[in-house]
Design a protein around this motif. Structure first.
Motif, PDB file in Angstrom:
ATOM      1  N   SER A  50       0.856  -1.176   0.000  1.00 21.20           N
ATOM      2  CA  SER A  50       0.000   0.000   0.000  1.00 21.20           C
ATOM      3  C   SER A  50       0.895   1.229   0.000  1.00 21.20           C
ATOM      4  O   SER A  50       2.096   1.133   0.277  1.00 21.20           O
ATOM      5  CB  SER A  50      -0.904   0.024   1.237  1.00 21.20           C
ATOM      6  OG  SER A  50      -1.786  -1.074   1.268  1.00 21.20           O
ATOM      7  N   ALA A  51       0.306   2.369  -0.292  1.00 18.75           N
ATOM      8  CA  ALA A  51       1.053   3.623  -0.231  1.00 18.75           C
ATOM      9  C   ALA A  51       0.128   4.739   0.206  1.00 18.75           C
ATOM     10  O   ALA A  51      -1.064   4.726  -0.104  1.00 18.75           O
ATOM     11  CB  ALA A  51       1.678   3.961  -1.579  1.00 18.75           C
ATOM     12  N   PHE A  52       0.675   5.686   0.956  1.00 18.71           N
ATOM     13  CA  PHE A  52      -0.103   6.854   1.360  1.00 18.71           C
ATOM     14  C   PHE A  52       0.816   8.050   1.487  1.00 18.71           C
ATOM     15  O   PHE A  52       2.040   7.915   1.571  1.00 18.71           O
ATOM     16  CB  PHE A  52      -0.828   6.599   2.686  1.00 18.71           C
ATOM     17  CG  PHE A  52       0.064   6.638   3.906  1.00 18.71           C
ATOM     18  CD1 PHE A  52       0.241   7.820   4.629  1.00 18.71           C
ATOM     19  CD2 PHE A  52       0.723   5.500   4.346  1.00 18.71           C
ATOM     20  CE1 PHE A  52       1.064   7.864   5.746  1.00 18.71           C
ATOM     21  CE2 PHE A  52       1.549   5.530   5.460  1.00 18.71           C
ATOM     22  CZ  PHE A  52       1.714   6.711   6.165  1.00 18.71           C
ATOM     23  N   SER A  53       0.197   9.230   1.490  1.00 24.89           N
ATOM     24  CA  SER A  53       0.897  10.446   1.852  1.00 24.89           C
ATOM     25  C   SER A  53       0.049  11.180   2.893  1.00 24.89           C
ATOM     26  O   SER A  53      -1.063  10.752   3.226  1.00 24.89           O
ATOM     27  CB  SER A  53       1.159  11.333   0.637  1.00 24.89           C
ATOM     28  OG  SER A  53       1.990  12.429   1.001  1.00 24.89           O
ATOM     29  N   ILE A  54       0.583  12.266   3.385  1.00 29.44           N
ATOM     30  CA  ILE A  54      -0.063  12.965   4.497  1.00 29.44           C
ATOM     31  C   ILE A  54      -0.634  14.301   4.033  1.00 29.44           C
ATOM     32  O   ILE A  54      -0.330  14.795   2.946  1.00 29.44           O
ATOM     33  CB  ILE A  54       0.927  13.182   5.668  1.00 29.44           C
ATOM     34  CG1 ILE A  54       2.120  14.038   5.222  1.00 29.44           C
ATOM     35  CG2 ILE A  54       1.404  11.839   6.201  1.00 29.44           C
ATOM     36  CD1 ILE A  54       3.055  14.429   6.361  1.00 29.44           C
ATOM     37  N   GLY A  55      -1.489  14.883   4.892  1.00 31.22           N
ATOM     38  CA  GLY A  55      -2.031  16.205   4.624  1.00 31.22           C
ATOM     39  C   GLY A  55      -2.835  16.250   3.344  1.00 31.22           C
ATOM     40  O   GLY A  55      -3.581  15.330   3.011  1.00 31.22           O
ATOM     41  N   ARG A  56      -2.671  17.322   2.589  1.00 34.04           N
ATOM     42  CA  ARG A  56      -3.488  17.544   1.386  1.00 34.04           C
ATOM     43  C   ARG A  56      -3.239  16.501   0.311  1.00 34.04           C
ATOM     44  O   ARG A  56      -4.049  16.339  -0.610  1.00 34.04           O
ATOM     45  CB  ARG A  56      -3.232  18.941   0.836  1.00 34.04           C
ATOM     46  CG  ARG A  56      -1.840  19.163   0.289  1.00 34.04           C
ATOM     47  CD  ARG A  56      -1.594  20.604  -0.111  1.00 34.04           C
ATOM     48  NE  ARG A  56      -2.499  21.038  -1.161  1.00 34.04           N
ATOM     49  CZ  ARG A  56      -2.486  22.253  -1.701  1.00 34.04           C
ATOM     50  NH1 ARG A  56      -1.619  23.157  -1.241  1.00 34.04           N
ATOM     51  NH2 ARG A  56      -3.324  22.572  -2.668  1.00 34.04           N
ATOM     52  N   MET A  57      -2.111  15.771   0.394  1.00 32.60           N
ATOM     53  CA  MET A  57      -1.810  14.751  -0.610  1.00 32.60           C
ATOM     54  C   MET A  57      -2.424  13.395  -0.283  1.00 32.60           C
ATOM     55  O   MET A  57      -2.298  12.465  -1.091  1.00 32.60           O
ATOM     56  CB  MET A  57      -0.302  14.609  -0.786  1.00 32.60           C
ATOM     57  CG  MET A  57       0.335  15.737  -1.567  1.00 32.60           C
ATOM     58  SD  MET A  57      -0.300  15.845  -3.269  1.00 32.60           S
ATOM     59  CE  MET A  57       0.412  14.374  -3.982  1.00 32.60           C
TER      60      MET A  57
END
Length: 298
Positions: free
Chosen positions: A224-231
């Motif tokens: 899986s992949a994620f980013s933080i905040g507005r992304m």
């Protein structure tokens, strides 16, 4: 492109977000309720931290974990439970000129066995394993500390418990550690890897870096992949396009749109909408158990 995608919801985290949004759950009841709501909205996996109900700060108290897990399991809601094992690796130096003594207010460093007490007691289907150390987030003297020997000891114990480790990868060197653990026989197939992007001072969340990381994932691994905040929400599409699964939740982002605070269920519903619009199928918990060869608990 991954056409069969599961959603993980990171329900609360341990960061200083409770003063920024009243939707961030704090008590065990609130965390469990929010996790259940996320599952009903389409999350197949819920990633759980706990917080001290009196202060809102992140906690390692096994009793708090036990209450959250019991509430989820007894609710009748089918969801894969993923407990963090990242707490207990927080090293905060005393300052640039006086690094020692360590900051006693924020430093929390314990041994491998103690970091897994709640996992051993509750036997979730998944627990996290942060696969390296890094200077974590902008400013300050905080180091997320996970030494090779600590990781080996934790991986060995997690394997013995029959729990699937979600391998948290914050930079390319952490994938080297993953591959070493594989060579040493401390990880069982299929691997479960989480690419954690956009966290200063780890891997940035631009598309080229994401693809460089995704292409280094060992063959046969589920990632899986994620980013933080507005992304966070754009990364729902980016992760699927890169061949992975997705993570959303209030641990990493508190907004649904500019100025509009989100609940965990809101973020999961938006992620499901994005994936469905891409013609991807959103997987349920039984699909995830089959994909990852998980042992159902509770």
């Amino acid at each position: 492109m991954n056409w069969d995608v599961f959603i993980t919801c990171a329900v609360t985290g341990a960061g200083d977000t409770t003063g920024k949004s009243d939707k961030v759950p704090v008590t065990p009841e609130q965390i469990a309720t929010s996790a259940i709501d996320a599952a009903k909205a389409g999350a197949a996996v819920v990633h759980i931290h706990v917080r001290d109900p009196a202060t809102g700060r992140g906690s390692r108290d096994p009793k708090l974990y036990a209450e959250v897990v019991d509430r989820i399991r007894s609710s009748g809601t089918d969801v894969v439970i993923n407990l963090t094992a990242g707490m207990g690796g927080d090293l905060v130096l005393g300052g640039a000129e006086t690094p020692l003594p360590l900051d006693p207010t924020w430093t929390d460093v314990v041994g491998a066995t103690e970091r897994l007490v709640h996992v051993e007691q509750l036997l979730p289907e998944i627990c996290t394993l942060d696969c390296g150390s890094m200077n974590f987030a902008a400013g300050g003297d905080y180091v997320m500390t996970n030494t090779p020997d600590t990781l080996r000891a934790m991986a060995k114990r997690i394997q013995a418990l029959g729990v699937k480790p979600e391998l948290e990868v914050f930079d390319t060197g952490h994938l080297v550690m993953v591959k070493d653990l594989v060579k040493e026989g401390l990880l069982d197939d299929p691997l479960m890897i989480q690419l954690c992007m956009g966290i200063p001072y780890g891997a940035p969340d631009d598309p080229l870096t994401l693809m460089a990381m995704a292409l280094q994932v060992p063959p046969g691994a589920v990632f899986s992949a994620f980013s933080i905040g507005r992304m966070q929400l754009p990364y729902v599409a980016m992760a699927a396009l890169a061949g992975g699964n997705v993570r959303v939740g209030l641990e990493d982002n508190i907004y649904l749109s500019r100025g509009k605070l989100a609940s965990n269920a809101d973020l999961v519903e938006r992620a499901a909408t994005i994936l469905t619009a891409m013609n991807a199928r959103v997987l349920g918990p039984e699909d995830v158990r089959a994909k990852l060869n998980l042992k159902k608990r509770g």
